[in-house]
Structures are given as C-alpha cells and as structure tokens.
Design a protein around this motif. Structure first.
Motif, PDB file in Angstrom:
ATOM      1  N   GLY A   1       0.824  -1.209   0.000  1.00  0.00           N
ATOM      2  CA  GLY A   1       0.000   0.000   0.000  1.00  0.00           C
ATOM      3  C   GLY A   1       0.859   1.261   0.000  1.00  0.00           C
ATOM      4  O   GLY A   1       0.356   2.371   0.181  1.00  0.00           O
ATOM      5  N   PHE A   2       2.142   1.104  -0.209  1.00  0.00           N
ATOM      6  CA  PHE A   2       3.096   2.187  -0.422  1.00  0.00           C
ATOM      7  C   PHE A   2       4.284   1.568  -1.150  1.00  0.00           C
ATOM      8  O   PHE A   2       4.276   0.359  -1.449  1.00  0.00           O
ATOM      9  N   LEU A   3       5.298   2.358  -1.470  1.00  0.00           N
ATOM     10  CA  LEU A   3       6.463   1.858  -2.186  1.00  0.00           C
ATOM     11  C   LEU A   3       7.677   1.935  -1.265  1.00  0.00           C
ATOM     12  O   LEU A   3       8.243   3.012  -1.072  1.00  0.00           O
ATOM     13  N   PRO A   4       8.064   0.824  -0.654  1.00  0.00           N
ATOM     14  CA  PRO A   4       9.193   0.851   0.285  1.00  0.00           C
ATOM     15  C   PRO A   4      10.482   1.257  -0.423  1.00  0.00           C
ATOM     16  O   PRO A   4      10.810   0.716  -1.481  1.00  0.00           O
ATOM     17  N   PHE A   5      11.199   2.186   0.183  1.00  0.00           N
ATOM     18  CA  PHE A   5      12.399   2.662  -0.515  1.00  0.00           C
ATOM     19  C   PHE A   5      13.596   1.769  -0.245  1.00  0.00           C
ATOM     20  O   PHE A   5      14.642   1.941  -0.878  1.00  0.00           O
TER      21      PHE A   5
ATOM     22  N   ARG B   1       5.360   8.864  -6.550  1.00  0.00           N
ATOM     23  CA  ARG B   1       4.697   7.842  -7.357  1.00  0.00           C
ATOM     24  C   ARG B   1       3.535   7.214  -6.592  1.00  0.00           C
ATOM     25  O   ARG B   1       2.464   6.956  -7.159  1.00  0.00           O
ATOM     26  N   ALA B   2       3.721   6.958  -5.298  1.00  0.00           N
ATOM     27  CA  ALA B   2       2.646   6.353  -4.504  1.00  0.00           C
ATOM     28  C   ALA B   2       1.421   7.255  -4.456  1.00  0.00           C
ATOM     29  O   ALA B   2       0.275   6.786  -4.568  1.00  0.00           O
ATOM     30  N   LEU B   3       1.632   8.560  -4.281  1.00  0.00           N
ATOM     31  CA  LEU B   3       0.501   9.489  -4.248  1.00  0.00           C
ATOM     32  C   LEU B   3      -0.236   9.487  -5.581  1.00  0.00           C
ATOM     33  O   LEU B   3      -1.477   9.576  -5.619  1.00  0.00           O
ATOM     34  N   GLU B   4       0.507   9.360  -6.668  1.00  0.00           N
ATOM     35  CA  GLU B   4      -0.151   9.332  -7.969  1.00  0.00           C
ATOM     36  C   GLU B   4      -0.797   7.982  -8.238  1.00  0.00           C
ATOM     37  O   GLU B   4      -1.867   7.915  -8.863  1.00  0.00           O
TER      38      GLU B   4
ATOM     39  N   ASN C   1       1.737   7.062   3.546  1.00  0.00           N
ATOM     40  CA  ASN C   1       2.967   7.864   3.511  1.00  0.00           C
ATOM     41  C   ASN C   1       2.876   9.100   4.406  1.00  0.00           C
ATOM     42  O   ASN C   1       3.793   9.929   4.396  1.00  0.00           O
ATOM     43  N   TRP C   2       1.793   9.218   5.179  1.00  0.00           N
ATOM     44  CA  TRP C   2       1.618  10.396   6.025  1.00  0.00           C
ATOM     45  C   TRP C   2       2.278  10.165   7.381  1.00  0.00           C
ATOM     46  O   TRP C   2       1.880   9.291   8.145  1.00  0.00           O
ATOM     47  N   ASN C   3       3.302  10.947   7.675  1.00  0.00           N
ATOM     48  CA  ASN C   3       3.946  10.904   8.996  1.00  0.00           C
ATOM     49  C   ASN C   3       3.463  12.108   9.775  1.00  0.00           C
ATOM     50  O   ASN C   3       3.819  13.250   9.471  1.00  0.00           O
TER      51      ASN C   3
ATOM     52  N   MET D   1       4.070  14.061   4.065  1.00  0.00           N
ATOM     53  CA  MET D   1       4.298  12.825   3.322  1.00  0.00           C
ATOM     54  C   MET D   1       5.792  12.492   3.392  1.00  0.00           C
ATOM     55  O   MET D   1       6.632  13.356   3.136  1.00  0.00           O
ATOM     56  N   GLN D   2       6.073  11.233   3.720  1.00  0.00           N
ATOM     57  CA  GLN D   2       7.457  10.811   3.914  1.00  0.00           C
ATOM     58  C   GLN D   2       7.686   9.400   3.377  1.00  0.00           C
ATOM     59  O   GLN D   2       6.747   8.618   3.186  1.00  0.00           O
ATOM     60  N   LEU D   3       8.950   9.081   3.150  1.00  0.00           N
ATOM     61  CA  LEU D   3       9.356   7.742   2.746  1.00  0.00           C
ATOM     62  C   LEU D   3       9.068   6.730   3.855  1.00  0.00           C
ATOM     63  O   LEU D   3       9.096   7.065   5.048  1.00  0.00           O
ATOM     64  N   ARG D   4       8.838   5.473   3.417  1.00  0.00           N
ATOM     65  CA  ARG D   4       8.688   4.387   4.404  1.00  0.00           C
ATOM     66  C   ARG D   4       9.554   3.207   4.003  1.00  0.00           C
ATOM     67  O   ARG D   4       9.821   2.968   2.822  1.00  0.00           O
TER      68      ARG D   4
END
Length: 805
Positions: A484-488, A503-506, A540-542, A557-560
């Motif tokens: 449900g997100f794109l792990p970096f 990209r995840a938001l889009e 992605n919301w911190n 919005m932040q990386l996870r």
C-alpha cells in the motif's frame, strides 16, 4: 491578424488591433475570428519552449524555424541574437529533456561566396546560419498566426510556412536580381544533431528529393526512423528542372550526387533558374512519414496536390477558428491582453498530442494513433478536462489511440515521442485520462467508437500487472499491492529505485480514477476495491514530521521502509528553500522520494480526498495556514504541475474567496503575453490548459463530474460541445473588470443559479450543466469572506465524505 513578434507588448497597439480588426462583432459580442487573438510568441524565450510555427490542431507536422540557441526545444528562440539555421518540419511544444524532433531542415541561399558558385555554399549547420533581419526597434522581423509563420531573413529572402496534417508547404521568395536561388535539405541535423545513417535519392529531372535517417529519442533510450519527400514548384512561373544539383557533407557541396550511397552525405542541394523579372518565389512541399519515403511522397500528394499556398493557409486558419470558436467570451471591461492570453492558452491546449494516425511503424491498426504524449504526468491534470468542454471528438480519438497502444504494448502509454516509449515521470497517468473521458462521456462512448470494455481492461492492466520495465510503462504494481506504499529499501528490479512517495501518491489517484470507471460499469466490488486503494495515500503520512523552523506546520508525506517505519526527507527538499539545492529531476540516484517538487507541495496532493487531508493537517484553519505558508515562503512553484491545484484548495476549507484571489494573483505574477510570459516550459499544453481554466474561473478534478468554481475574467463565457449539441454559458453578474495585481475587486462568488434555480454551492458545479447546456449565473461581490454555502453538500466532494457516490 498575424502577430508580429513583440507587437503585443505595446498596449495601444493591441487595442488598435482589436478595435480595428474583425475579431469581435460588436452587435452580437461573438468573436468571429478567434485565431485573430492568438499570440504564438508567448513563451518563446526564457525556457517557455513554445512552438510558434504552422500546424493544425493536433497536427503531426509542425513546420517552423530553428535557431542556434541552446534553448531551442521547439526550434525557435525569440531573442534576436540567435540566428536561424533552417526551417524544419516537425517540432513539439513546451518540452523538457533534450530538444525533440526538428527534422529535415530546409535552408535557402540567395548567393554563395564571391563568385556565387555551388561549391562555395556554406552548408553545415554552424556556418550556413545568418543573422536574423532586425527591425529599427531592435526586434526580429517574425510574424505568426494559427497555421502560418513568416520571417524576412537578413539575406533579403522572405520565408513563409503553412501546413496540413502531415505535409508542410514552404514559400521562399528570393529578391529580384538573384541569379542562383538555392535550397538545401538537411537530413541529419535534428534538435539533438543525432541523425545517422542518412539515405538520399535525388531526381535531377524533377528536383524531387527523398531521404531518411535514424534519430535518437529526446527523453528516453530509444530511437526512431523518419522519412521525407520534397518537391519544388515555381510560384507564378514554370520552375523547370534544377540547373544544378548535388549533395553535401559538412561544408563541402558536391555537384551531381544523386544518392547517399555514393558518399555519406548529410543532405541535398538544388540550384534553380530564377524568374526572368522580379522576385523569384519557390514553393517547397515536404511530406513526412515514419513508415517510408514513398509514404511521405504519398502524404504530400494527397494533402497538397496543387501547391496553393494561400488555400492551405486559409484552410488551416479555418480549422483553428472552428475549434477555438466553440468557446466564446464577452470582452466588455476586459483588458485585451487577457483576451489574447486566454485564446492563446486555449490554442496551445490543442498542439499536442499529435495525430500520427497511419504513421505507426510498430504495428498495423485501423485505430487512431497519437504521439507526442510528452508526458501524461504533465497533461493529465488539466489538458484533457479542458478538451472535454469543447473538443470531445479529438479526446475520444486520443483515448482510442491510447487503448490501442495498450493492446499492442501491454500497458497504457505514459511518455511517448516520435513513436518511441520515453521515461515515466509519475504514476500510470494514462489512467486518469481514460477515467476523465469515461466519467464524462460514457453514455456517448459507443457513438465515439470507444469500447468501455477495452478501456477498463487497459486500466486494470496498469493497476494489477507489473511490466518488465516500469520506468517506461505501467507501475511498480507488486509492491503497491503488497504494502500500500512503495518501500524505498526494496530494490526489486524492473525500474529505478526512486520517487517512491510521489509515485505512490499518484498511484492512489490513478486507482481513484479506476474506481470511478468501475462504478459506472456497475462493477461494485472493483469500485470498492480501488476506492480503498485510492486511500493508500495515508500510508505515507507521517503525523510527526515538522518543517524546520516552523513548528506549527506538522505532518508530512514521507518515505517508508518495508518494515513500516518512516525515513526522513527534509520537507524543504527540492524547493527554493532547500539548503542542499536539490532539484529532484528524473535521476536514478535520487533516493529522497519525490519528483520535481518538495514534500511540502506533495503533502497537498490528495485531490481525491482533500477533506481527509484537512483532518490530517489539523482542521480548516491549520489547513489554510499551511496553504498561506506555501505561498508566503515560495514553496508554490508555478512552473511545475504538482502545484497547479494548490491555489484552488482553499475551497475545501470553505474559503473560496481565498482561492479566487490567490489564483488571480498567480496569473498576475507569472503569466502574460510577452515572449517570456510563461514561468517555465509549456509542457505540451499543460500550462496553456491550466491558464485557460484559471481565466475561465474553473478548475477540474479528472475522472469526476465536478469543476471547482471561481469567477471568470469575462462578464460571460460559453462552451459549445458538439457531442451534446449544447452551449453552456457562465454569466458573471456585477462584473467590474479584473484587478491588475489579482488582489481584491468584485470577483468573489456570492451565489450561483443554474437555469434560474439557486444552486447548492458557490464552490463547484456539476458536469450535468455542460451536458444540458445550462445558463450559470454567478452573483459577484467584493467580499472575500464568502463561503461555499450552507450545509455539507456545499463543499466540494471528497472520497472520505462520500461525495462521489
């Protein structure tokens, strides 16, 4: 009226042109010749990269001048310090990357060397250029109108250009006394000077030149082949066979060469017998193809059989007038510059994508084929929604072409140039384009030859199946579905490990578009599934991230990581306030999560569910404070698409007056009719459609039936939709002009009536009004504190509030 470059800078001149021309019919206030109001030179310097040459709406051929400026992505640079080097047949509008296209330049010589001999011509790109003719006011002697471009060179040669769909027609008028009028064809010097393997065949009896070469893609790793066929004819006299012919390489012309197999020549050159008396005008017809040189000749013969320059020019203008004239504005108390800015912006909405139908070398199909999708990430937000208002037939053809690409390549196209895949910038941004079409035109899809089943299949392929290379098409679908997100911290192969958050938001918005199509198709389970996935933005919301130095701006919005923990990207990253001065361009080494904009801007990008975003950011007032902060601290970036919606976001916090004022301040500060009247490149009409919406007092959310509502810059604006056969009119009562700086004025919406009935909201209108051809009356006031109205249904819809049910 053909716009002479820079003439629009003198307001009195503009007023005189409007008042004295045939553009506005004072008895009916209809604009009978909207092409008269289009200024093709807006954004032709300082990075606007707009194309000022001749083309038809969505024409494949875009014939225009090429300068030796390093900023010549569309061939032309308005700054007269740069010389012309040729007049080529194909360009794109407003792109980044490397300069695209600019293929098959023609160039005229009035004489060559002291003795005017064939072998003395300076034929290379760098040496053949001449200074442009500059007028007494220091400005270049260039003129343009839709479907036509002309210039007078410093060699006293007049150049005129016009075009049909796949064919260019040049007219070179050599001054009286010219003994050896010559025209050169350059086969290899495209915008990147990437041409290789040229092939040339010259018929000395007729002067016909056929040629081709291979060229590099401008925003990707691939390449393409292009073919040209050039014929010549005297204008008003019998031209006859060329008296000299040959080829050239670098600065070495060689007579009597008839094909490139004799040597690796860069092109051909012909010398003609001049007209006996007066100037000599030579017409050059250039057909282009991506299939073969013979097809290029066939295109030329079919589309321009008689070499009638004036007829081709008038037909092009008529086609533009038909399209532009579907939008009518009343101009009482409106600055002529605003009228020109509006129609010029609408014009640029229809340059790209380009109709390459019949010119796809990769597979055979009877479906339309559109190219110059450069890129969907730029255009999906506003361009197609603007087309929906008045040009659904072309919109449908583009959608059919995109579906056909999916059927042959596996996934919907994202960024495409000269038949080649190019880099994906954001999500699978073809999804909201198809969603926009189907949500608004599903009842007419069959009549427009769009298959709902094929459209939905194409959307599901993007959503569910991961391609081998999601840098070129599709999505990183597997991780998106799993996490449900794109792990970096996962490098799974198949694409660059970068841009994870943007990209995840889009992807979330892409899934929202799919959910809306599924709902229309009565696919209830799918509609619920993709609506849930559209809510993945929250992953992605911190809630604890703070902007350095601004403790009151909390949540970002932040990386996870794959274990669910957050990484930190400075919220100022990739903004003008970034202490590291990062740019976040398309770079595989960029691991900070965002593309071309800051976390501060992307943290506002939840267009499908702004109501929930407001709650995440602490409620209406804190949301408003954050928007104010974005503008006050220059995080808003007028050059970049992720910022486009931000001026209108005050609507969702029940303060539409702030949206109206802020959006008008954006226009006043960043957009005008000068050659540097764009703050950045036009992005294939993305900026044109964005500005047109702002001036119309509307802002779209693709794949929905709503438009956010402000006040238009005109006392009245109407849209004719040929599919519905209806005209929708928005009337601004109490209209009192537009404040120059965008601040204050009688521009705020107090109430809305649709067909005489009080509407529930001052903040949005429904697509139904455009289907029915409604009259929408806006009562304006100077009170900026107007709200959306009474009740929850007066606020614009959001996913979490059930507004799209």
């Amino acid at each position: 009226m053909a716009w002479h470059i820079f003439s629009f800078l003198i307001l009195s001149s503009c007023v005189a042109r409007y008042a004295g021309g045939a553009a506005v019919d004072s008895s009916t206030t209809s604009i009978r010749d909207p092409a008269n109001l289009v200024n093709l030179f807006i954004g032709t310097t300082k990075g606007g990269h707009t194309f000022p040459g001749a083309t038809l709406p969505h024409g494949m051929l875009k014939v225009g001048p090429d300068t030796n400026s390093p900023d010549n992505h569309a061939g032309y640079d308005a700054n007269p310090i740069w010389n012309f080097v040729g007049f080529s047949q194909m360009h794109d509008d407003g792109t980044g990357g490397s300069p695209p296209l600019s293929n098959f330049k023609l160039w005229p010589f009035q004489s060559c060397g002291q003795s005017d001999e064939f072998e003395q011509c300076t034929t290379s790109l760098s040496t053949r250029s001449v200074p442009r003719k500059v007028l007494s006011n220091g400005l270049p002697d260039d003129t343009a109108e839709p479907g036509y471009f002309s210039t007078n060179l410093s060699t006293s040669i007049r150049v005129e250009l016009t075009a049909t769909r796949k064919v260019a027609l040049h007219k070179y008028t050599f001054p009286a006394g010219t003994q050896n009028p010559r025209i050169l064809l350059d086969l290899t010097d495209d915008g990147q000077r990437s041409g290789r393997n040229p092939v040339m065949e010259l018929d000395p009896a007729t002067g016909r030149i056929k040629g081709d070469a291979s060229f590099a893609a401008s925003f990707g790793v691939g390449g393409y082949n292009a073919y040209a066929c050039v014929d010549f004819k005297g204008d008003g006299f019998q031209l006859g066979a060329p008296k000299e012919f040959g080829g050239w390489v670098d600065d070495s012309p060689v007579k009597n060469v008839t094909n490139a197999n004799q040597l690796q020549f860069f092109g051909a050159m012909l010398t003609f017998t001049p007209r006996r008396i007066g100037p000599t005008s030579i017409l050059a017809r250039v057909g282009v193809s991506f299939i073969s040189a013979d097809q290029a000749c066939s295109n030329a013969e079919q589309e321009i059989s008689t070499f009638d320059f004036n007829h081709v020019r008038s037909a092009a203008r008529a086609e533009w007038n038909d399209l532009l004239g579907r939008i009518q504005v009343k101009t009482d108390d409106v600055d002529p510059e605003i009228v020109s800015l509006f129609y010029s912006s609408v014009y640029r909405t229809h340059i790209s994508p380009a109709d390459y139908s019949g010119e796809n070398p990769r597979w055979d199909s009877t479906e339309p084929y559109y190219d110059s999708l450069y890129c969907n990430w730029d255009t999906y937000r506003t361009l197609y929604s603007f087309m929906a208002l008045h040009d659904p037939v072309n919109f449908a053809r583009i959608v059919r072409g995109m579906i056909n690409i999916q059927q042959h390549e596996g996934w919907l196209p994202e960024c495409r140039g000269a038949t080649d895949q190019q880099w994906v910038q954001g999500g699978s941004n073809g999804d909201p384009i198809l969603g926009e079409f189907f949500v608004k035109f599903h009842e007419h899809a069959a009549a427009l030859n769009v298959s709902g089943d094929a459209l939905y299949t194409a959307l599901l392929r993007d959503a569910e199946e991961q391609p081998q290379d999601w840098d070129l098409q599709g999505r990183q679908a597997n991780d998106w579905k799993t996490f449900g997100f794109l792990p970096f911290d996962r490098s799974t192969g198949g694409g660059s490990n970068t841009r994870h958050v943007s990209r995840a938001l889009e992807y979330a918005f892409d899934d929202f578009a799919i959910s809306q199509v599924a709902k229309i198709l009565n696919k209830t389970d799918d509609a619920a599934k993709y609506a849930r996935r559209a809510g993945n933005y929250i992953n992605n919301w911190n809630a604890t991230t703070v902007v350095p130095g601004r403790e009151n701006i909390v949540g970002m919005m932040q990386l996870r990581l794959s274990n669910g923990s957050f990484a930190f990207t400075d919220p100022r990253h990739c903004s003008v306030n970034d202490p590291t001065h990062s740019t976040c361009f398309l770079d595989s080494n960029n691991h900070d999560g965002f593309y071309e904009s800051s976390p501060i801007v992307y943290s506002q990008y939840v267009p499908q569910d702004t109501a929930k975003l407001i709650l995440l950011q602490g409620g209406n007032q804190k949301f408003i404070d954050r928007l104010n902060f974005i503008f006050e601290e220059n995080y808003f970036d007028s050059t970049d698409e992720p910022s486009q919606q931000i001026p209108f976001m005050y609507h969702y916090a029940n303060r539409p007056g702030l949206s109206t004022q802020t959006s008008r301040q954006v226009i006043a500060q960043f957009y005008n009719t000068s050659t540097n009247g764009l703050p950045g490149n036009d992005d294939s009409g993305a900026m044109g459609s964005y500005v047109a919406f702002y001036l119309a007092g509307l802002y779209p959310l693709p794949a929905t039936r709503q438009f956010l509502l402000s006040s238009p810059y005109f006392p009245e604006i109407s849209f004719f939709n040929p599919i519905f056969g209806t005209t929708t009119t928005i009337r601004a009562k109490n209209f009192n002009g537009n404040p120059k700086d965008g601040t204050g004025g009688t521009v705020f919406v107090r109430s809305v009536k649709i067909d005489g009935e009080l509407w529930k909201s001052n903040c949005f209108i429904e697509w139904d009004a455009f289907i029915h051809g409604s009259t929408i009356d806006l009562e304006l006031t100077d009170d900026i504190n107007m709200t959306c109205g009474e009740g929850a249904d007066s606020l614009p819809p959001s996913l979490s509030t059930g507004g799209y049910d």
